[in-house]
Design a protein around this motif. Structure first.
Motif, mmCIF file in Angstrom:
data_model
loop_
_atom_site.group_PDB
_atom_site.id
_atom_site.type_symbol
_atom_site.label_atom_id
_atom_site.label_comp_id
_atom_site.label_asym_id
_atom_site.label_seq_id
_atom_site.Cartn_x
_atom_site.Cartn_y
_atom_site.Cartn_z
ATOM 1 N N PHE A 1 -3.614 -0.465 -17.154
ATOM 2 C CA PHE A 1 -2.516 -1.433 -17.224
ATOM 3 C C PHE A 1 -1.321 -0.839 -17.956
ATOM 4 O O PHE A 1 -0.171 -1.035 -17.553
ATOM 5 N N ILE A 2 -1.574 -0.103 -19.030
ATOM 6 C CA ILE A 2 -0.451 0.499 -19.755
ATOM 7 C C ILE A 2 0.229 1.568 -18.900
ATOM 8 O O ILE A 2 1.443 1.732 -18.939
ATOM 9 N N GLU A 3 -0.558 2.297 -18.077
ATOM 10 C CA GLU A 3 0.056 3.308 -17.200
ATOM 11 C C GLU A 3 0.985 2.647 -16.193
ATOM 12 O O GLU A 3 2.048 3.185 -15.859
ATOM 13 N N LEU A 4 0.599 1.472 -15.716
ATOM 14 C CA LEU A 4 1.482 0.739 -14.801
ATOM 15 C C LEU A 4 2.726 0.238 -15.535
ATOM 16 O O LEU A 4 3.843 0.277 -15.001
ATOM 17 N N LEU A 5 2.534 -0.215 -16.783
ATOM 18 C CA LEU A 5 3.668 -0.689 -17.570
ATOM 19 C C LEU A 5 4.658 0.441 -17.850
ATOM 20 O O LEU A 5 5.863 0.210 -17.969
ATOM 21 N N VAL A 6 4.138 1.669 -17.967
ATOM 22 C CA VAL A 6 5.027 2.818 -18.179
ATOM 23 C C VAL A 6 5.728 3.201 -16.889
ATOM 24 O O VAL A 6 6.925 3.528 -16.881
ATOM 25 N N ALA A 7 4.998 3.195 -15.785
ATOM 26 C CA ALA A 7 5.552 3.662 -14.514
ATOM 27 C C ALA A 7 6.760 2.839 -14.072
ATOM 28 O O ALA A 7 7.717 3.382 -13.509
ATOM 29 N N GLY B 1 -0.602 3.736 -2.325
ATOM 30 C CA GLY B 1 -1.042 2.792 -1.303
ATOM 31 C C GLY B 1 -2.529 2.693 -1.114
ATOM 32 O O GLY B 1 -2.995 2.357 -0.025
ATOM 33 N N SER B 2 -3.294 2.955 -2.197
ATOM 34 C CA SER B 2 -4.757 2.912 -2.073
ATOM 35 C C SER B 2 -5.360 1.709 -2.784
ATOM 36 O O SER B 2 -6.384 1.799 -3.433
ATOM 37 N N GLY B 3 -4.725 0.572 -2.699
ATOM 38 C CA GLY B 3 -5.302 -0.647 -3.253
ATOM 39 C C GLY B 3 -4.683 -1.049 -4.582
ATOM 40 O O GLY B 3 -3.675 -0.512 -5.024
ATOM 41 N N MET B 4 -5.300 -2.043 -5.224
ATOM 42 C CA MET B 4 -4.913 -2.629 -6.513
ATOM 43 C C MET B 4 -3.743 -3.605 -6.390
ATOM 44 O O MET B 4 -3.345 -4.217 -7.369
ATOM 45 N N GLU B 5 -3.170 -3.767 -5.183
ATOM 46 C CA GLU B 5 -2.038 -4.686 -5.038
ATOM 47 C C GLU B 5 -2.429 -6.120 -5.403
ATOM 48 O O GLU B 5 -1.587 -6.908 -5.843
ATOM 49 N N ASN B 6 -3.703 -6.459 -5.212
ATOM 50 C CA ASN B 6 -4.151 -7.818 -5.500
ATOM 51 C C ASN B 6 -4.873 -7.909 -6.845
ATOM 52 O O ASN B 6 -5.462 -8.936 -7.164
ATOM 53 N N SER B 7 -4.835 -6.840 -7.624
ATOM 54 C CA SER B 7 -5.471 -6.836 -8.927
ATOM 55 C C SER B 7 -4.537 -7.457 -9.957
ATOM 56 O O SER B 7 -3.426 -7.902 -9.645
ATOM 57 N N ARG B 8 -4.986 -7.424 -11.221
ATOM 58 C CA ARG B 8 -4.184 -8.014 -12.295
ATOM 59 C C ARG B 8 -2.818 -7.338 -12.412
ATOM 60 O O ARG B 8 -1.838 -7.962 -12.785
ATOM 61 N N GLY B 9 -2.759 -6.059 -12.092
ATOM 62 C CA GLY B 9 -1.492 -5.335 -12.166
ATOM 63 C C GLY B 9 -0.776 -5.227 -10.838
ATOM 64 O O GLY B 9 0.174 -4.451 -10.706
ATOM 65 N N GLY B 10 -1.204 -6.012 -9.865
ATOM 66 C CA GLY B 10 -0.618 -5.917 -8.531
ATOM 67 C C GLY B 10 0.874 -6.173 -8.505
ATOM 68 O O GLY B 10 1.616 -5.520 -7.762
ATOM 69 N N HIS B 11 1.339 -7.116 -9.338
ATOM 70 C CA HIS B 11 2.786 -7.413 -9.356
ATOM 71 C C HIS B 11 3.580 -6.225 -9.882
ATOM 72 O O HIS B 11 4.720 -5.996 -9.451
ATOM 73 N N LEU B 12 2.971 -5.455 -10.809
ATOM 74 C CA LEU B 12 3.650 -4.264 -11.326
ATOM 75 C C LEU B 12 3.768 -3.199 -10.245
ATOM 76 O O LEU B 12 4.796 -2.527 -10.127
ATOM 77 N N ILE B 13 2.703 -3.040 -9.475
ATOM 78 C CA ILE B 13 2.727 -2.056 -8.384
ATOM 79 C C ILE B 13 3.830 -2.408 -7.388
ATOM 80 O O ILE B 13 4.591 -1.535 -6.953
ATOM 81 N N ASP C 1 6.533 -4.099 -7.973
ATOM 82 C CA ASP C 1 7.830 -3.852 -8.615
ATOM 83 C C ASP C 1 8.180 -2.364 -8.567
ATOM 84 O O ASP C 1 9.321 -1.984 -8.282
ATOM 85 N N ILE C 2 7.183 -1.522 -8.875
ATOM 86 C CA ILE C 2 7.407 -0.071 -8.894
ATOM 87 C C ILE C 2 7.795 0.429 -7.511
ATOM 88 O O ILE C 2 8.734 1.216 -7.354
ATOM 89 N N LEU C 3 7.074 -0.035 -6.509
ATOM 90 C CA LEU C 3 7.372 0.404 -5.143
ATOM 91 C C LEU C 3 8.737 -0.108 -4.689
ATOM 92 O O LEU C 3 9.452 0.578 -3.949
ATOM 93 N N VAL D 1 -4.241 4.790 -11.005
ATOM 94 C CA VAL D 1 -2.888 4.233 -10.913
ATOM 95 C C VAL D 1 -2.059 4.995 -9.885
ATOM 96 O O VAL D 1 -1.357 4.399 -9.067
ATOM 97 N N VAL D 2 -2.154 6.319 -9.910
ATOM 98 C CA VAL D 2 -1.413 7.125 -8.930
ATOM 99 C C VAL D 2 -1.866 6.779 -7.517
ATOM 100 O O VAL D 2 -1.039 6.618 -6.612
ATOM 101 N N ASN D 3 -3.170 6.649 -7.314
ATOM 102 C CA ASN D 3 -3.677 6.285 -5.987
ATOM 103 C C ASN D 3 -3.157 4.916 -5.556
ATOM 104 O O ASN D 3 -2.835 4.707 -4.384
ATOM 105 N N ALA D 4 -3.073 3.989 -6.499
ATOM 106 C CA ALA D 4 -2.548 2.654 -6.176
ATOM 107 C C ALA D 4 -1.091 2.739 -5.754
ATOM 108 O O ALA D 4 -0.666 2.074 -4.799
ATOM 109 N N LEU D 5 -0.315 3.567 -6.449
ATOM 110 C CA LEU D 5 1.095 3.712 -6.110
ATOM 111 C C LEU D 5 1.292 4.442 -4.783
ATOM 112 O O LEU D 5 2.339 4.318 -4.144
#
Length: 214
Positions: free
Chosen positions: A105-111, A141-153, A155-157, A135-139
């Protein structure tokens, strides 16, 4: 070998067909070979992860980011460094934030601010590197969009659309040393700090270690 002899001896009971004594050694070897093949762990070819910082190609920047949890408090630190193909530091920052629930989660908050920071500086082509593979795999396009950090992903994209070209890459901790050192330095600072064309003096050694001829 002893087990094989015992096994064949037991087959001397009525209606069993034991092997001749001269064949027991071969039987034991084959049995041992079969057993080893069953317990041998499967070997998977792992993709090589860069251990050292590698400069981007000309006209691109490399954006490294990292997060650090501070065990002695409920705070965490984020660090970002942007360098060109010569290894020159274009910009750097660190900031202290409230500790999130997990390292991913912190890696997403940094990205997220990392991409925004680089875009605000006018960069249009870049490689964004972090040391969290998930996190890199999620960015990428390898999932996590519907996880707790999905909104961050998302936003980053969305922020990534500010670039003509940007990619996300996984790097080992050694190749992310400058960003990691910046994140750790946030521990002793009450507020965020930004540097343009330079880094703090105690971070410079990490930059030179990455690219000694910069």
């Amino acid at each position: 070998m002893a087990w094989s002899i015992w096994y064949q001896r037991n087959k001397t009971q009525p209606q069993e067909n034991p092997l001749p004594l001269c064949n027991i050694i071969g039987f034991a070897k084959n049995y041992l070979s079969d057993f080893r093949s069953m317990i041998r762990p499967s070997v998977q070819r792992k993709r090589d992860v860069p251990r050292k910082w590698i400069p981007p190609i000309a006209d691109m920047v490399k954006i490294n980011y990292d997060g650090a949890m501070f065990g002695e408090s409920d705070m965490a630190g984020i660090g970002v460094v942007i360098q060109d193909h010569k290894g020159q530091v274009m910009a750097a920052l660190f900031e202290k934030i409230a500790k999130p629930p997990t390292m991913d989660f912190i890696e997403l908050l940094v990205a997220r601010p990392t991409i925004s920071f680089s875009a605000q500086l006018g960069h249009v082509q870049g490689v964004c590197e972090g040391d969290s593979e998930s996190v890199v795999n999620a960015l990428k396009g390898s999932g996590m969009e519907n996880s707790r950090g999905g909104h961050l992903i998302k936003d980053i994209l969305s922020l990534s659309n500010s670039f003509q070209s940007i990619s996300f890459a996984h790097v080992g901790r050694q190749g992310n040393a400058v960003a990691h050192a910046l994140a750790q330095q946030a521990r002793s600072s009450p507020s965020s700090q930004v540097w343009l064309k330079c880094v703090p003096t105690d971070i410079l050694s990490f930059v030179l270690n990455d690219f000694p001829f910069s």
